[in-house]
Design an enzyme around this catalytic site. Structure first.
Site, PDB file in Angstrom:
ATOM      1  N   ASN A 184       0.837  -1.201   0.000  1.00 29.78           N
ATOM      2  CA  ASN A 184       0.000   0.000   0.000  1.00 29.78           C
ATOM      3  C   ASN A 184       0.865   1.242   0.000  1.00 29.78           C
ATOM      4  OD1 ASN A 184      -0.119   1.668   2.760  1.00 29.78           O
ATOM      5  ND2 ASN A 184       0.310  -0.480   3.257  1.00 29.78           N
TER       6      ASN A 184
ATOM      7  N   CYS B  53      11.528 -32.492   0.751  1.00 29.92           N
ATOM      8  CA  CYS B  53      10.550 -33.489   0.305  1.00 29.92           C
ATOM      9  C   CYS B  53       9.403 -33.603   1.311  1.00 29.92           C
ATOM     10  CB  CYS B  53      11.214 -34.853   0.091  1.00 29.92           C
ATOM     11  SG  CYS B  53      11.979 -35.535   1.576  1.00 29.92           S
TER      12      CYS B  53
ATOM     13  N   CYS C 209       2.900 -39.839  -6.468  1.00 37.31           N
ATOM     14  CA  CYS C 209       2.628 -38.669  -7.317  1.00 37.31           C
ATOM     15  C   CYS C 209       3.914 -38.115  -7.936  1.00 37.31           C
ATOM     16  CB  CYS C 209       1.898 -37.582  -6.532  1.00 37.31           C
ATOM     17  SG  CYS C 209       2.933 -36.791  -5.277  1.00 37.31           S
TER      18      CYS C 209
ATOM     19  N   CYS D  72       1.759 -43.118   0.612  1.00 33.86           N
ATOM     20  CA  CYS D  72       2.288 -42.562  -0.641  1.00 33.86           C
ATOM     21  C   CYS D  72       1.424 -42.999  -1.828  1.00 33.86           C
ATOM     22  CB  CYS D  72       3.717 -43.059  -0.824  1.00 33.86           C
ATOM     23  SG  CYS D  72       4.453 -42.555  -2.395  1.00 33.86           S
TER      24      CYS D  72
ATOM     25  N   CYS E 100       7.882 -35.322  -4.836  1.00 36.81           N
ATOM     26  CA  CYS E 100       9.100 -35.291  -4.014  1.00 36.81           C
ATOM     27  C   CYS E 100      10.345 -35.567  -4.858  1.00 36.81           C
ATOM     28  CB  CYS E 100       8.998 -36.299  -2.871  1.00 36.81           C
ATOM     29  SG  CYS E 100       8.716 -37.983  -3.455  1.00 36.81           S
TER      30      CYS E 100
ATOM     31  N   CYS F  51      17.516 -32.223   4.556  1.00 34.51           N
ATOM     32  CA  CYS F  51      17.072 -30.827   4.349  1.00 34.51           C
ATOM     33  C   CYS F  51      15.583 -30.646   4.633  1.00 34.51           C
ATOM     34  CB  CYS F  51      17.411 -30.339   2.951  1.00 34.51           C
ATOM     35  SG  CYS F  51      16.368 -31.006   1.635  1.00 34.51           S
TER      36      CYS F  51
ATOM     37  N   CYS G 259       5.505 -33.029   0.146  1.00 33.33           N
ATOM     38  CA  CYS G 259       4.564 -34.157   0.052  1.00 33.33           C
ATOM     39  C   CYS G 259       3.156 -33.747   0.490  1.00 33.33           C
ATOM     40  CB  CYS G 259       5.048 -35.321   0.931  1.00 33.33           C
ATOM     41  SG  CYS G 259       3.879 -36.699   0.922  1.00 33.33           S
TER      42      CYS G 259
ATOM     43  N   CYS H  78       6.324   5.021   9.527  1.00 34.50           N
ATOM     44  CA  CYS H  78       5.574   4.808   8.274  1.00 34.50           C
ATOM     45  C   CYS H  78       6.554   4.663   7.096  1.00 34.50           C
ATOM     46  CB  CYS H  78       4.629   5.980   8.024  1.00 34.50           C
ATOM     47  SG  CYS H  78       3.800   5.864   6.425  1.00 34.50           S
TER      48      CYS H  78
ATOM     49  N   ASN I  86       3.740   6.734  16.036  1.00 29.53           N
ATOM     50  CA  ASN I  86       4.091   6.232  14.707  1.00 29.53           C
ATOM     51  C   ASN I  86       5.348   6.960  14.231  1.00 29.53           C
ATOM     52  OD1 ASN I  86       4.279   5.268  12.142  1.00 29.53           O
ATOM     53  ND2 ASN I  86       2.157   5.688  11.563  1.00 29.53           N
TER      54      ASN I  86
HETATM   55  C1  LIG Z   1      -3.696   0.279   3.814  1.00 27.16           C
HETATM   56  C2  LIG Z   1      -2.858   0.342   5.049  1.00 27.16           C
HETATM   57  C3  LIG Z   1      -2.766   1.526   5.763  1.00 27.16           C
HETATM   58  C4  LIG Z   1      -1.979   1.613   6.901  1.00 27.16           C
HETATM   59  N1  LIG Z   1      -1.950   2.769   7.606  1.00 27.16           N
HETATM   60  C5  LIG Z   1      -1.256   2.835   8.780  1.00 27.16           C
HETATM   61  C6  LIG Z   1      -1.305   3.994   9.588  1.00 27.16           C
HETATM   62  O1  LIG Z   1      -1.978   4.983   9.292  1.00 27.16           O
HETATM   63  N2  LIG Z   1      -0.568   3.984  10.728  1.00 27.16           N
HETATM   64  C7  LIG Z   1       0.186   2.916  11.121  1.00 27.16           C
HETATM   65  O2  LIG Z   1       0.818   2.957  12.183  1.00 27.16           O
HETATM   66  N3  LIG Z   1       0.224   1.787  10.381  1.00 27.16           N
HETATM   67  C8  LIG Z   1      -0.480   1.727   9.231  1.00 27.16           C
HETATM   68  N4  LIG Z   1      -0.477   0.568   8.499  1.00 27.16           N
HETATM   69  C9  LIG Z   1       0.348  -0.576   8.955  1.00 27.16           C
HETATM   70  C10 LIG Z   1      -0.482  -1.538   9.814  1.00 27.16           C
HETATM   71  O3  LIG Z   1      -0.911  -0.944  11.004  1.00 27.16           O
HETATM   72  C11 LIG Z   1       0.316  -2.818  10.152  1.00 27.16           C
HETATM   73  O4  LIG Z   1       1.484  -2.453  10.833  1.00 27.16           O
HETATM   74  C12 LIG Z   1       0.685  -3.592   8.887  1.00 27.16           C
HETATM   75  O5  LIG Z   1      -0.399  -3.610   8.000  1.00 27.16           O
HETATM   76  C13 LIG Z   1       1.100  -5.038   9.188  1.00 27.16           C
HETATM   77  O6  LIG Z   1       0.028  -5.785   9.710  1.00 27.16           O
HETATM   78  P1  LIG Z   1      -0.854  -6.800   8.801  1.00 27.16           P
HETATM   79  O7  LIG Z   1       0.093  -7.740   8.151  1.00 27.16           O
HETATM   80  O8  LIG Z   1      -1.793  -7.449   9.789  1.00 27.16           O
HETATM   81  O9  LIG Z   1      -1.576  -5.967   7.816  1.00 27.16           O
HETATM   82  C14 LIG Z   1      -1.255   0.468   7.351  1.00 27.16           C
HETATM   83  C15 LIG Z   1      -1.372  -0.728   6.639  1.00 27.16           C
HETATM   84  C16 LIG Z   1      -2.169  -0.806   5.511  1.00 27.16           C
HETATM   85  C17 LIG Z   1      -2.300  -2.121   4.797  1.00 27.16           C
END
Ligand SMILES: Cc1cc2nc3c(=O)[nH]c(=O)nc-3n(C[C@H](O)[C@H](O)[C@H](O)COP(=O)(O)O)c2cc1C
Length: 387
Positions: free
Chosen positions: A78, A375, A342, A339, A345, A372, A379, A140, A137
């Site tokens: 987003n 497989c 298919c 098994c 694996c 590792c 499966c 962001c 916050n």
């Molecule tokens: C469309 C969208 C808008 C968001 N806006 C904010 C916001 O305004 N403030 C904020 O702290 N986080 C914002 N986030 C982040 C979410 O709070 C969260 O940290 C992030 O989506 C991860 O969580 P999730 O995987 O459950 O979505 C936003 C996320 C999305 C998808």
């Protein structure tokens, strides 16, 4: 809902540990209220900004699903910024409506400008008497203010100055929403705690590019955005567990929660509360009710009377790669009756430890197996295991 779900989070009692995180599904009072009515223990309205920072987000498409071909999405990018609703509207009307849903209200406020501006914002929000905690916050990934935030030192400075300023000016618990766009979160978490933070939210979304439309050669979203949803859960689980082991402070985990099992995982990794956003955007508010009842039933089945009975139980089992590499090797075991030959694996074994015998049935060469587990993961009938 039962009392066993009740949690004390940084001194605030929540009816359950499930929180509607700050984003589109809490974009105003009515939307936030729906989260409370659907059963969330707390809701975090979309980040409230100062008048100076109030900015428009793109309105020509700002969400892009990430998927393989036409399959169900496993993540979302987003390019949405903060709340576009002016502060006065939050103060005069929207926060009161948000609180009507019966969930505690955690106010997410932007903390990327001058600390005095953050303080002024916090004071006005606190004065409404409608919020129970703050979430700062500082992280962001869409905002231009965070261009250099992958530098741990720079991030520490922002976190410390913002947290100290708000802690000195308000009496509510203050949490810091961390960025995952760093190599090491622990020093930042420690600095936040030392600056007075009451809890940490781990974390904001992962800075990303939404992908390229190969017919036009243009990016799906032409600005860097935040990656969210199931795809980021392992990244965030790493940070939650590292911080939980190193810094003694309550954690609100957020990243990729879509089922109650995801919530249990985060609590076992040390979180006290767990937030969800993309799941609500994909599945609607009713997912919150399902998360609450799923968690409650799990706790009843396991005989857990409180989340403290299982919080952090996974942490002692996380070790170093050196110790893990020293464990006795295991080899592939086939349960022939499960098994159906298919052949999936056979394609993924790079050690020649699986083959088709003369009768056309799968067979193993354990002596070739490098343990590792690819497989076993591949499966579809759980016919293979490592012993
Ligand atoms: C469309 C969208 C808008 C968001 N806006 C904010 C916001 O305004 N403030 C904020 O702290 N986080 C914002 N986030 C982040 C979410 O709070 C969260 O940290 C992030 O989506 C991860 O969580 P999730 O995987 O459950 O979505 C936003 C996320 C999305 C998808």
């Amino acid at each position: 809902m039962t009392d066993r779900l009740e949690v004390s989070f940084a001194g605030v009692k929540l009816r359950n540990p499930i929180i509607l995180g700050s984003a589109t599904p809490s974009r105003d009072g009515e939307a936030s209220k729906k989260g409370g009515l659907a059963g969330a223990g707390a809701i975090i309205p979309k980040t409230i900004t100062t008048p100076a920072l109030l900015s428009q987000h793109p309105r020509c498409g700002r969400l892009h699903f990430v998927r393989h071909g036409r399959r169900r999405p496993f993540g979302m990018v987003n390019t949405e910024l903060y709340s576009t609703m002016p502060l006065e509207e939050w103060l005069d009307r929207e926060l009161a409506i948000a609180a009507e849903g019966g969930a505690k209200v955690i106010a997410s406020i932007v903390a990327e400008g001058a600390p005095e501006e953050t303080v002024a914002l916090a004071k006005r929000v606190e004065a409404t008497g409608l919020v129970d905690m703050f979430e700062l916050n500082v992280s962001c990934p869409v905002s231009d203010a965070h261009v250099g935030q992958n530098m741990v030192e720079q991030n520490i400075e922002i976190v410390v100055t913002q947290t100290r300023a708000v802690k000195e000016a308000t009496s509510l618990p203050v949490g810091v929403k961390m960025t995952p766009n760093v190599s090491d979160m622990v020093p930042i978490a420690q600095a936040a705690k030392d600056a007075g933070a009451d809890f940490l939210t781990i974390s904001n979304s992962v800075k990303s590019l939404a992908g390229v439309d190969i017919e036009t050669g243009k990016p799906y979203l032409p600005a860097y955005g935040g990656y969210t949803g199931p795809a980021i859960k392992p990244i965030i689980q790493r940070f939650v567990s590292e911080v939980a082991r190193a810094v003694d402070i309550p954690i609100s985990a957020v990243g990729g929660v879509r089922s109650w099992e995801d919530i249990v995982e985060y609590i076992m990794l040390g979180a006290t509360t767990v937030q969800t956003v993309t799941a609500v955007m994909w599945d609607g508010y009713e997912v919150l009710d399902k998360l609450v009842s799923g968690l409650s039933q799990f706790m009843e089945r396991k005989g857990y009377n409180s989340i403290e009975d299982f919080r952090g139980i996974t942490l002692p089992h996380i070790t170093t790669i050196q110790e893990y590499a020293a464990c006795p090797p295991k080899h592939v075991i086939l349960e022939q009756e499960k098994c159906d030959d298919c052949g999936l694996c056979l394609k993924v074994c790079f050690y020649d430890a699986l083959y088709t015998d003369r009768q056309g049935h799968l067979n193993t060469r354990p002596e070739n197996c490098d343990g590792c587990g690819l497989c076993v993961e591949t499966c579809p009938r759980q016919a293979l295991s490592l012993k």
